[in-house]
Design an enzyme around this catalytic site. Structure first.
Site, PDB file in Angstrom:
ATOM      1  N   TYR A 166       0.831  -1.204   0.000  1.00  0.00           N
ATOM      2  CA  TYR A 166       0.000   0.000   0.000  1.00  0.00           C
ATOM      3  C   TYR A 166       0.872   1.263   0.000  1.00  0.00           C
ATOM      4  CZ  TYR A 166      -2.996  -3.755   1.658  1.00  0.00           C
ATOM      5  OH  TYR A 166      -3.642  -4.947   1.796  1.00  0.00           O
ATOM      6  N   LYS A 219      -3.500 -16.032   8.969  1.00  0.00           N
ATOM      7  CA  LYS A 219      -2.794 -15.143   9.902  1.00  0.00           C
ATOM      8  C   LYS A 219      -2.217 -15.872  11.126  1.00  0.00           C
ATOM      9  CE  LYS A 219      -4.919 -10.748   8.592  1.00  0.00           C
ATOM     10  NZ  LYS A 219      -3.846  -9.860   8.215  1.00  0.00           N
TER      11      LYS A 219
END
Ligand code: PMP
Length: 431
Positions: free
Chosen positions: A22, A280
């Site tokens: 990002y 995760k």
């Protein structure tokens, strides 16, 4: 690599060659070189220590460099680091699949391994669509997702993220088009009224002949706003999905493995999905591994349908190192009074973040399980705020209007107080 890089050399070489998540490549934001990590501390290359508030994006529930997880990796490395999963199997995968089917709802009895959360979501999507195709309803290919939802960065997963507020609107024209229902607006502790589900019901009623599934992040909408909502919503959503014969997918990639105070967030509602995605914290943050679990209806429907096989197979599927680490991580979690740890952290977050409620620029402060969120009235400038956290000795990564943390479960009270204190101080200073 024998050369020892200085802080500045690392940053300069990084800025030349690496593209961070990002981020711009040409106007790259400052990145902080980490030399090592142990317990709840990240040690930067210049020797500074930071208390980690992010658990590396929900993953490192046991902290870093944990002897039990290190041993699991080392032992598995001696036996086999990787083999293809087509036509072969191995004990770490089989044992992990058993553990996962034991600790999730009993109806989920089949595990498909993959290598990231986004791919676990792609797999869930394909399972849902292929299921309906296999049972003779090929029209049912669309999904309903929630506003403010987030499910990953690959194409299928992107198509399920909020198209307006999400990060992927740029790709809108080339993404498959699905339906979006309003995000549940009933707070965690409250019962869900019918009104909050009426838009979902309308969509189901209007489009059920084209709908394969509804997908939601149960109880916590993560990257789309760190919003907590009533588990009762899920109870009613399950009933609606059953009434309209539409599958239900839970994305527990962020919430799984204790983060919300239950082993899986679905337990707050006591609801079984047809398909469940985990990732995760599955390996305690050591390895890249994810899994998609499904019930017998799905696995039988697909397997006995026209195609006869589920058409997916990532190269690093069920990587043995990752599976062995996941087994060690889950066993480690379950061998401890982890609910009490999460509760203690929740209380520490509540206590420590409470003063932020008095700040004029703060819209809301909320905690759930081992998650703490300060929501501001205006977005913060990450470039400005990140160094302020580092100066205060903590690693917190703000996002938009949110300053939030989800620390490792081993964080002690003193470190929690330092973490929350730094969050409140920084928010006050930004104001
Ligand atoms: N679903 C949810 C709820 C997530 O929080 C994330 C990651 N932030 C993903 C999917 C995608 O996982 P990954 O980044 O491992 O692809």
């Amino acid at each position: 690599m024998t050369k020892t890089w200085s802080w500045r050399q690392l940053q300069a070489a990084d800025a030349q060659s690496i593209w961070h998540p990002y981020a711009s490549a040409t106007r790259a934001p400052e990145v902080y070189p980490v030399a090592s990590a142990a317990g709840v501390r990240l040690t930067l290359a210049d020797g500074r220590e930071l208390i980690d508030g992010m658990a590396s994006w929900w993953c490192a529930i046991h902290g870093y460099n944990h002897p039990v997880l290190n041993r699991a990796v080392q032992q598995q490395l001696e036996a086999m680091s990787h083999v293809m999963f087509g036509g072969l199997t191995h004990a770490p995968a089989v044992k992990l699949a058993r553990i996962l089917t034991d600790i999730t709802p009993a109806s989920l009895d089949r595990v498909f391994f993959s290598d990231s959360g986004s791919v676990a979501v792609e797999v869930a999507l394909k399972m849902a669509i292929q299921y309906w195709y296999s049972v003779g309803q090929p029209r049912k290919q669309k999904l309903i997702a929630l506003r403010n939802g987030y499910h990953g960065d690959t194409f299928g997963a992107m198509s399920l993220c909020d198209p307006d507020t999400g990060m992927h609107h740029l790709f809108g024209d080339v993404l498959p088009r699905h339906f979006f229902a309003p995000a549940p607006d009933v707070p965690f502790g409250e019962r869900c009224d019918e009104r909050s589900l009426s838009a979902m019901e309308e969509l189901l009623a209007a489009h059920h002949q084209d709908l394969a599934a509804v997908i939601v992040e149960p109880v916590v909408q993560g990257a789309g706003g760190m919003r907590f909502y009533s588990p009762d919503y899920l109870v009613q959503l399950r009933a609606l999905c059953d009434a309209f014969d539409v599958l239900l997918i839970f994305d527990e990639i962020a919430t799984g493995f204790g983060r919300t105070g239950k082993l899986f967030a679905l337990e707050h509602a006591g609801v079984d999905p047809d398909i469940l995605c985990v990732g995760k914290a599955l390996t305690g943050g050591y390895m890249t591994l994810a899994a998609t679990l499904c019930n017998r209806r799905i696995s039988q429907g697909i397997s006995e349908g026209e195609a006869g096989a589920f058409m997916h197979g990532p190269t690093f599927m069920a990587n043995p190192l990752a599976c062995a680490t996941a087994i060690a991580s889950i066993e480690l979690l379950l061998s401890q009074p982890w609910q009490r740890c999460v509760q203690r952290i929740g209380e520490g977050l509540e206590r420590g973040l409470a003063p932020a409620r008095e700040l004029p620029g703060v819209a809301d402060v909320r905690t759930l399980g081992a998650i703490g969120v300060i929501e501001l009235k205006q977005p913060v400038d990450m470039q400005q705020v990140q160094p302020m956290f580092v100066e205060r000795g903590v690693w917190v990564r703000p996002f938009g209007k949110l300053v939030y943390c989800m620390p490792p479960f081993i964080t002690n009270d003193q470190d929690l107080a330092a973490l929350t204190g730094a969050m409140v101080e920084t928010v006050a200073a930004v104001e």
